[in-house]
Motif scaffolding. Structure first.
Motif, PDB file in Angstrom:
ATOM      1  N   ASP A   1      12.075   0.265   9.441  1.00  0.00           N
ATOM      2  CA  ASP A   1      12.117  -1.135   9.874  1.00  0.00           C
ATOM      3  C   ASP A   1      10.862  -1.610  10.585  1.00  0.00           C
ATOM      4  O   ASP A   1      10.419  -0.994  11.561  1.00  0.00           O
ATOM      5  N   GLY A   2      10.319  -2.710  10.132  1.00  0.00           N
ATOM      6  CA  GLY A   2       9.296  -3.390  10.913  1.00  0.00           C
ATOM      7  C   GLY A   2       7.895  -2.811  10.850  1.00  0.00           C
ATOM      8  O   GLY A   2       7.011  -3.271  11.556  1.00  0.00           O
ATOM      9  N   GLU A   3       7.673  -1.804  10.008  1.00  0.00           N
ATOM     10  CA  GLU A   3       6.347  -1.192   9.952  1.00  0.00           C
ATOM     11  C   GLU A   3       5.365  -2.066   9.150  1.00  0.00           C
ATOM     12  O   GLU A   3       5.768  -2.766   8.235  1.00  0.00           O
ATOM     13  N   PHE A   4       4.082  -1.984   9.513  1.00  0.00           N
ATOM     14  CA  PHE A   4       3.033  -2.714   8.789  1.00  0.00           C
ATOM     15  C   PHE A   4       2.217  -1.697   8.000  1.00  0.00           C
ATOM     16  O   PHE A   4       1.435  -0.941   8.559  1.00  0.00           O
ATOM     17  N   VAL A   5       2.442  -1.685   6.696  1.00  0.00           N
ATOM     18  CA  VAL A   5       1.833  -0.662   5.838  1.00  0.00           C
ATOM     19  C   VAL A   5       0.731  -1.266   4.984  1.00  0.00           C
ATOM     20  O   VAL A   5       0.906  -2.321   4.384  1.00  0.00           O
ATOM     21  N   VAL A   6      -0.406  -0.588   4.944  1.00  0.00           N
ATOM     22  CA  VAL A   6      -1.486  -1.005   4.070  1.00  0.00           C
ATOM     23  C   VAL A   6      -1.554  -0.030   2.901  1.00  0.00           C
ATOM     24  O   VAL A   6      -1.577   1.183   3.083  1.00  0.00           O
ATOM     25  N   LEU A   7      -1.552  -0.612   1.713  1.00  0.00           N
ATOM     26  CA  LEU A   7      -1.612   0.165   0.474  1.00  0.00           C
ATOM     27  C   LEU A   7      -3.055   0.107   0.004  1.00  0.00           C
ATOM     28  O   LEU A   7      -3.596  -0.976  -0.213  1.00  0.00           O
ATOM     29  N   LEU A   8      -3.680   1.291  -0.084  1.00  0.00           N
ATOM     30  CA  LEU A   8      -5.101   1.331  -0.429  1.00  0.00           C
ATOM     31  C   LEU A   8      -5.306   2.004  -1.778  1.00  0.00           C
ATOM     32  O   LEU A   8      -4.561   2.912  -2.142  1.00  0.00           O
ATOM     33  N   GLY A   9      -6.348   1.597  -2.460  1.00  0.00           N
ATOM     34  CA  GLY A   9      -6.686   2.270  -3.717  1.00  0.00           C
ATOM     35  C   GLY A   9      -7.563   1.393  -4.575  1.00  0.00           C
ATOM     36  O   GLY A   9      -7.549   0.173  -4.443  1.00  0.00           O
ATOM     37  N   GLN A  10      -8.321   2.038  -5.443  1.00  0.00           N
ATOM     38  CA  GLN A  10      -9.212   1.317  -6.345  1.00  0.00           C
ATOM     39  C   GLN A  10      -8.379   0.499  -7.331  1.00  0.00           C
ATOM     40  O   GLN A  10      -7.189   0.729  -7.493  1.00  0.00           O
ATOM     41  N   SER A  11      -9.073  -0.403  -7.992  1.00  0.00           N
ATOM     42  CA  SER A  11      -8.426  -1.175  -9.041  1.00  0.00           C
ATOM     43  C   SER A  11      -7.872  -0.210 -10.097  1.00  0.00           C
ATOM     44  O   SER A  11      -8.534   0.751 -10.476  1.00  0.00           O
TER      45      SER A  11
ATOM     46  N   ARG B   1       0.143   1.938   9.272  1.00  0.00           N
ATOM     47  CA  ARG B   1       0.327   3.112   8.424  1.00  0.00           C
ATOM     48  C   ARG B   1      -0.422   2.849   7.122  1.00  0.00           C
ATOM     49  O   ARG B   1      -0.488   1.706   6.668  1.00  0.00           O
ATOM     50  N   PHE B   2      -0.954   3.921   6.536  1.00  0.00           N
ATOM     51  CA  PHE B   2      -1.760   3.776   5.325  1.00  0.00           C
ATOM     52  C   PHE B   2      -1.187   4.638   4.207  1.00  0.00           C
ATOM     53  O   PHE B   2      -0.935   5.820   4.409  1.00  0.00           O
ATOM     54  N   ILE B   3      -0.993   4.010   3.055  1.00  0.00           N
ATOM     55  CA  ILE B   3      -0.614   4.782   1.876  1.00  0.00           C
ATOM     56  C   ILE B   3      -1.746   4.618   0.864  1.00  0.00           C
ATOM     57  O   ILE B   3      -2.065   3.496   0.464  1.00  0.00           O
TER      58      ILE B   3
ATOM     59  N   VAL C   1      -2.023   9.704  -2.639  1.00  0.00           N
ATOM     60  CA  VAL C   1      -2.960  10.768  -2.252  1.00  0.00           C
ATOM     61  C   VAL C   1      -3.118  10.842  -0.731  1.00  0.00           C
ATOM     62  O   VAL C   1      -3.766  11.729  -0.210  1.00  0.00           O
ATOM     63  N   PHE C   2      -2.553   9.860  -0.032  1.00  0.00           N
ATOM     64  CA  PHE C   2      -2.603   9.880   1.423  1.00  0.00           C
ATOM     65  C   PHE C   2      -1.447   9.061   1.965  1.00  0.00           C
ATOM     66  O   PHE C   2      -1.106   8.020   1.425  1.00  0.00           O
ATOM     67  N   ASP C   3      -0.815   9.545   3.004  1.00  0.00           N
ATOM     68  CA  ASP C   3       0.226   8.755   3.654  1.00  0.00           C
ATOM     69  C   ASP C   3       0.237   9.157   5.124  1.00  0.00           C
ATOM     70  O   ASP C   3       0.612  10.278   5.455  1.00  0.00           O
ATOM     71  N   GLY C   4      -0.233   8.263   5.972  1.00  0.00           N
ATOM     72  CA  GLY C   4      -0.286   8.634   7.374  1.00  0.00           C
ATOM     73  C   GLY C   4      -0.546   7.445   8.266  1.00  0.00           C
ATOM     74  O   GLY C   4      -0.783   6.337   7.794  1.00  0.00           O
ATOM     75  N   TYR C   5      -0.529   7.702   9.570  1.00  0.00           N
ATOM     76  CA  TYR C   5      -0.700   6.628  10.538  1.00  0.00           C
ATOM     77  C   TYR C   5      -2.161   6.505  10.960  1.00  0.00           C
ATOM     78  O   TYR C   5      -2.982   7.363  10.640  1.00  0.00           O
ATOM     79  N   ARG C   6      -2.458   5.446  11.655  1.00  0.00           N
ATOM     80  CA  ARG C   6      -3.811   5.074  12.062  1.00  0.00           C
ATOM     81  C   ARG C   6      -4.637   6.272  12.549  1.00  0.00           C
ATOM     82  O   ARG C   6      -5.762   6.489  12.101  1.00  0.00           O
ATOM     83  N   GLU C   7      -4.066   7.066  13.452  1.00  0.00           N
ATOM     84  CA  GLU C   7      -4.833   8.153  14.057  1.00  0.00           C
ATOM     85  C   GLU C   7      -5.205   9.260  13.055  1.00  0.00           C
ATOM     86  O   GLU C   7      -6.163   9.978  13.252  1.00  0.00           O
ATOM     87  N   GLU C   8      -4.440   9.349  11.954  1.00  0.00           N
ATOM     88  CA  GLU C   8      -4.742  10.401  10.964  1.00  0.00           C
ATOM     89  C   GLU C   8      -5.612   9.868   9.836  1.00  0.00           C
ATOM     90  O   GLU C   8      -5.988  10.602   8.928  1.00  0.00           O
ATOM     91  N   PHE C   9      -5.892   8.551   9.872  1.00  0.00           N
ATOM     92  CA  PHE C   9      -6.551   7.916   8.743  1.00  0.00           C
ATOM     93  C   PHE C   9      -8.064   8.100   8.809  1.00  0.00           C
ATOM     94  O   PHE C   9      -8.759   7.392   9.500  1.00  0.00           O
ATOM     95  N   THR C  10      -8.556   9.092   8.096  1.00  0.00           N
ATOM     96  CA  THR C  10      -9.997   9.348   8.110  1.00  0.00           C
ATOM     97  C   THR C  10     -10.585   9.350   6.696  1.00  0.00           C
ATOM     98  O   THR C  10     -11.756   9.112   6.513  1.00  0.00           O
ATOM     99  N   VAL C  11      -9.723   9.624   5.712  1.00  0.00           N
ATOM    100  CA  VAL C  11     -10.222   9.710   4.330  1.00  0.00           C
ATOM    101  C   VAL C  11     -10.474   8.321   3.751  1.00  0.00           C
ATOM    102  O   VAL C  11      -9.715   7.393   3.995  1.00  0.00           O
ATOM    103  N   ASP C  12     -11.526   8.208   2.993  1.00  0.00           N
ATOM    104  CA  ASP C  12     -11.754   6.985   2.231  1.00  0.00           C
ATOM    105  C   ASP C  12     -11.094   7.149   0.866  1.00  0.00           C
ATOM    106  O   ASP C  12     -11.458   8.029   0.111  1.00  0.00           O
ATOM    107  N   VAL C  13     -10.113   6.294   0.616  1.00  0.00           N
ATOM    108  CA  VAL C  13      -9.467   6.410  -0.703  1.00  0.00           C
ATOM    109  C   VAL C  13     -10.038   5.364  -1.654  1.00  0.00           C
ATOM    110  O   VAL C  13     -10.612   4.387  -1.203  1.00  0.00           O
TER     111      VAL C  13
END
Ligand code: ADP
Ligand code: ADP
Length: 230
Positions: free
Chosen positions: A28-38, A208-210, A218-230
């Protein structure tokens, strides 16, 4: 607020595996950013969540109910905002109430008082109350996208989906629009999933980033774990 559960979701278009066995849960209520190339599968995933695209396999549930088609409590913002240029920002925002009124009533402009209040409240949320009566076609790209956000809010969703909402905007407008989406979501306790391809904007707004690539997570984690460039 909605809890989203995606289980073993796959979607293929002929030989193209747009989604390949995707699973995740969003509280509930989470703000998720979905990342990835076209081509990574972001739009396909959002369209499945919105019930416009049927998955080939797997399931999606919102608050325990399986998604079998479009639902009024799920709103979507698009890169192409599809707002009507000939009418005002206010009239555009009101169309978000279409799911609650009959088509005939909407044609006659007979929205309920509650809907009208919601339209004004939504325009206020996106900072366009003073521009409510402006013709949408005369507004800037960023303002038009904010009208699109207002229309989505008038739908009174519990889940807000945004498919590349700032992809066609310059960096400054992109940031402004993302800020309005984030603040609207926080103000209304909306679970939000927004796809982006700009890592800098994602970093600034995501909680949170997916990350997706070739239809897979290839990645699913929160702000503090987000280091990879997808
Ligand atoms: P993204 O949003 O990350 O750019 P998409 O979900 O649009 O990715 O696309 C994922 C893959 O599925 C791409 O290879 C794309 O060409 C393909 N695809 C998407 N929609 C369709 C469709 N309606 N018909 C055929 N292939 C599609
Ligand atoms: P995005 O990358 O922004 O998701 P696309 O250009 O991949 O956008 O897709 C735009 C539209 O075209 C979507 O409605 C998608 O379903 C459709 N589409 C994408 N790829 C294909 C394809 N290979 N064949 C047919 N339709 C496609």
């Amino acid at each position: 607020m909605s809890t989203i559960e995606v289980t073993d979701l796959s979607k293929s278009y002929g030989d193209v595996q747009a989604l390949d066995d995707v699973s995740f849960t969003i509280p509930d209520g989470e703000f998720v950013v979905l990342l990835g190339q076209s081509g990574a599968g972001k739009s396909t995933l959002l369209r499945c969540l919105n019930g416009i695209t049927r998955p080939t396999e797997g399931s999606i549930s919102i608050d325990g109910a399986e998604v079998l088609g479009p639902r009024n409590d799920v709103a979507m913002i698009f890169q192409q905002h599809y707002i009507l240029e000939q009418i005002s920002a206010y009239s555009n925002a009101l169309t978000g109430a279409l799911g609650r009124t009959s088509f005939l009533r909407s044609l006659l402009g007979r929205y309920g008082d509650g809907d009208k209040r919601e339209a004004l409240r939504a325009l206020d949320t996106v900072g366009l109350l003073d521009e409510a009566n402006q013709r949408a076609g005369n507004m800037s790209g960023g303002q038009q996208q904010r009208v699109g956000i207002a229309r989505a809010l008038v739908q009174e969703p519990s889940l807000l989906l945004a498919d590349e909402p700032v992809a066609s905007l310059d960096p400054a407008s992109a940031e402004t629009v993302m800020r309005y989406i984030r603040d609207a979501a926080a103000e209304r306790d909306l679970t939000t999933i927004a796809s982006l391809h700009q890592v800098n904007i994602a970093r600034e707004f995501g909680e949170r980033f997916i990350g997706m690539k070739d239809g897979e997570i290839v990645f699913d984690g929160y702000r503090e774990e987000f280091t990879v460039d997808v």
